[in-house]
Design a protein around this motif. Structure first.
Motif: not given
Length: 344
Positions: A179-180, A245-246, A267-274, A341-344
């Motif tokens: 998935s990434g 790594g991402r 201020g970092l954003k966590i998730g699988r969106k671009p 869930r949304q984190s990965a």
């Protein structure tokens, strides 16, 4: 009408019109006395404030109807959930659970064994500290009463019920690779077998996919303070210039909580969106994992099966009417389920 007061079991037995041994037999197992006798005793109980002193009665027995439960930290919601399930199952089977936390301390774990031994428990269900447990402490206990390990174990032939870490970690690594970006693995101190087994599975699964494993030790010193470890590692990492790594795969959910908290403060954003800076996944499906922000992708251990099988095995060791102890499956490793869930 005022309730009748009976100070001793002898007094209450005379009031019921039954012998003291019959009354004692009733309190052990109501179904073991004749229906007419049971009806007479229960009618007397309804009109009396008498309560048997179960602790005193237990002291006169070789073994009680108590079951010891020992965990590293009762404040950890994983162990709290397990204890709750084990307690209820034991009560359903007519046993009274006694719960003790070792607070991550080998000395307190050893003391808990001495306490349970002095209380003449019938058996024990234990999540041992593992690598730092005092040598032989549970082996000595096991000579007197049956023990079942859950979550982790100490080498030997004591029955064990826990998660199949090789299965669960490989599923998570495969998902993240498909998935990434392949995951970097952030490890915790190996406080028990789970940590080492998950690390080994990560390495083997990455190599099987012709990918290079990247392992980072968040901390090496023995501690159960995983949230702090994760938070401090993330702070140091960001101070040094950035993430390795991402996609970050954490050894357990509690480590991920600390990492996610530190990332939020920067201020970092966590998730699988671009538009996200990186992904985070972990292991356990800790009861709080669905409430992080964003909710944490993880491997869900089977709490119900782990608690249920632990009690079933202990009862089989205690009760000759159940399947023979030598027929027991002594090492039960349960599969886990991927929760996206949304984190990965």
């Amino acid at each position: 009408m005022a309730e009748k007061t009976h100070r001793t079991m002898d007094d209450f037995a005379r009031a019921c019109g039954v012998s003291r041994p019959t009354l004692s037999k009733y309190f052990d197992d109501p179904a073991s006395v004749k229906p007419a006798t049971r009806t007479r005793i229960e009618a007397a109980l309804r009109s009396s404030d008498y309560q048997p002193n179960l602790f005193a009665r237990n002291l006169n027995r070789k073994r009680t109807r108590n079951v010891g439960i020992v965990v590293p930290a009762i404040t950890d919601p994983f162990y709290a959930e397990m204890v709750s399930r084990i307690e209820l199952r034991c009560r359903d089977e007519g046993f009274w659970p006694i719960v003790i936390s070792s607070h991550g301390s080998p000395r307190l774990e050893s003391e808990s064994v001495k306490t349970l031994t002095s209380l003449k428990v019938a058996g024990a269900i234990v999540a041992p500290l593992g690598s730092v447990s005092e040598p032989g402490v549970f082996e000595r206990m096991g000579k007197d009463i049956p023990i079942v390990y859950f979550d982790t174990y100490i080498e030997g032939d004591t029955p064990f019920v826990g998660n199949d870490n090789h299965q669960s970690t490989s599923i998570m690594v495969d998902y993240l690779c498909r998935s990434g970006e392949p995951p970097v693995y952030v490890d915790i101190p190996h406080v028990n077998h789970n940590s080492g087994e998950r690390l080994q599975s990560y390495i083997e699964t990455m190599r099987a996919a012709d990918l290079e494993p990247v392992v980072i030790n968040a901390a090496r010193d023995y501690t159960w303070d995983f949230e702090r470890i994760g938070h401090e590692w993330m702070e140091r990492t960001l101070d040094k210039g950035g993430l390795p790594g991402r996609t970050i795969l954490c050894a357990n959910d509690r480590l991920a909580f600390g990492i996610m908290s530190a990332a939020f403060t920067r201020g970092l954003k966590i998730g699988r969106k671009p538009d996200c800076d990186f992904r985070v996944a972990a292991h356990d499906d800790h009861p709080l994992s669905r409430y992080t922000c964003p909710p944490l992708t993880t491997m869900a251990q089977d709490f119900a099966a782990m608690a249920g099988r632990s009690v079933e095995i202990l009862l089989a060791l205690l009760d000759e009417a159940r399947p023979p102890a030598h027929d027991l499956v002594r090492n039960v490793k349960l599969g886990a389920t991927l929760v996206m869930r949304q984190s990965a």
